[in-house]
Design a protein around this motif. Structure first.
Motif, short mmCIF file in Angstrom:
data_model
loop_
_atom_site.label_atom_id
_atom_site.label_comp_id
_atom_site.label_asym_id
_atom_site.label_seq_id
_atom_site.Cartn_x
_atom_site.Cartn_y
_atom_site.Cartn_z
N GLU A 163 52.81 -28.98 -27.40
CA GLU A 163 51.44 -28.50 -27.26
C GLU A 163 50.58 -29.10 -28.36
O GLU A 163 50.97 -29.09 -29.53
N LYS A 299 48.80 -27.80 -18.91
CA LYS A 299 49.06 -26.82 -19.96
C LYS A 299 50.41 -26.17 -19.68
O LYS A 299 51.00 -26.37 -18.63
N LYS A 300 50.88 -25.35 -20.62
CA LYS A 300 52.15 -24.66 -20.40
C LYS A 300 52.08 -23.71 -19.22
O LYS A 300 53.06 -23.48 -18.53
N LYS A 314 45.04 -25.38 -25.54
CA LYS A 314 46.32 -26.04 -25.76
C LYS A 314 46.68 -26.86 -24.52
O LYS A 314 46.64 -26.35 -23.40
#
Length: 337
Positions: A163, A299-300, A314
């Protein structure tokens, strides 16, 4: 690129030999060892074929050898630099130090091939000492096993994604951006690794999500400005401007899982651009992308359009060390700003 060839010359039944070729072509293989007299099988599909007569290669720059002990291994190692390719068979690799063979043939100008009876062994042979052998001769009794060989041998290593934190998103001048249309369908969260610097490549998602403005195009990645790097198979990078139809590119998802796809078409068009700058806490990196809602960074927990990114968000990227020379990683300090 490692060479994979299927032995389709063993059986005395011509229909069985043909079956190896048709099954192999359907599984995505293009290299075959054929029996002399089976030249007509090349009409089944475009292939790279070498021929045998009485189990000996008709092209004498290829030689098949069997290792059954230390003495015969020394004989094989002495062939390095004397043939185009040496194909090694043995009944027990546990007693043969494959590392010694790889070292002996490395840089000799002779390619080292190993005969494999199952896909797990083939994968081991290709990764021993990281370099592996130059190719695999697939020698199996059941052609239905070929799809498993292809699945394992075509798998590419996972990427280690991190990230990074968005620092800024700002408009830059109009420029030439590249749209990559592949021959494969991608899923949300899957795309390509792109960046202005070779030591930080951002995961740019495919156009696999509907957005109310245009229909999804899950085969496409709106990849960014022409100067950008893209990661390609085998760990190298290329400039987006260099890519052409038929080239291979690396696809990656948010978990770092990768696969290889072929490019069907590249489009370069003048478009408004944005520069996204992010940091890993030590350095800042950037990527220049089209200013469009359909361009998304992974993104995550999903993805976000570049038009909605804000400082502090992030996003996922692959951080690397060292530099690159002609797309090949090199252990040296390079400053890119």
């Amino acid at each position: 690129m490692k060479r994979l060839m299927i032995r389709a010359d063993r059986s005395d039944d011509r229909d069985v030999r043909k079956g190896y070729i048709t099954d192999g072509l359907e599984a995505g293989f293009s290299g075959f060892v054929l029996r002399e007299g089976d030249e007509c099988f090349e009409e089944l599909g475009r292939m790279d074929a070498i021929y045998t007569h009485d189990n000996e290669f008709t092209d004498h720059s290829y030689i098949s050898v069997s290792i059954d002990g230390p003495g015969s291994m020394e004989d094989v190692m002495s062939l390095a630099g004397k043939k185009k390719a040496v194909i090694v068979e043995t009944t027990d690799w546990t007693m043969i130090p494959l590392e010694n063979l790889i070292a002996a043939f490395d840089g000799s100008g002779t390619e080292l091939y190993v005969s494999a009876k199952n896909s797990d062994d083939a994968k081991l042979y290709l990764t021993t000492m990281e370099k592996g052998v130059d190719g695999i001769i697939i020698d199996i009794n059941d052609p239905t096993e070929l799809s498993e060989f292809k699945r394992i041998l075509s798998a590419s290593p996972n990427e280690d994604l991190s990230e990074v934190t968005v620092v800024s998103v700002r408009r830059v001048e109009m420029g030439d951006r590249v749209c990559i249309d592949t021959c494969s369908m991608m899923s949300p969260g899957e795309g390509m690794l792109i960046g202005s610097y070779s030591n930080c490549l951002f995961l740019i998602q495919s156009e696999s999500e509907d957005n109310g403005y245009v229909a999804s195009r899950p085969f496409r990645v709106n990849a960014g400005a022409v100067h950008s790097y893209i990661e390609v198979p085998d760990g190298g990078t290329r400039y987006l401007s260099e890519l052409r139809s038929g080239d291979d590119v690396l696809l990656c998802n948010g978990s770092g899982r990768t696969r290889v796809a072929s490019i069907g078409r590249c489009k370069i068009e003048k478009r408004p651009l944005l520069m996204v700058t992010a940091t890993d806490g030590m350095k800042e990196y950037s990527v220049i992308l089209q200013n469009a809602e359909t361009v998304k960074m992974v993104k995550k927990d999903g993805s976000e359009s570049v038009t909605k990114l804000r400082p502090g968000d992030k996003i996922l990227a692959r951080i690397d060390t060292g530099g690159r020379h002609f797309g090949i990683p090199v252990d040296e300090s390079i400053s890119e700003i």
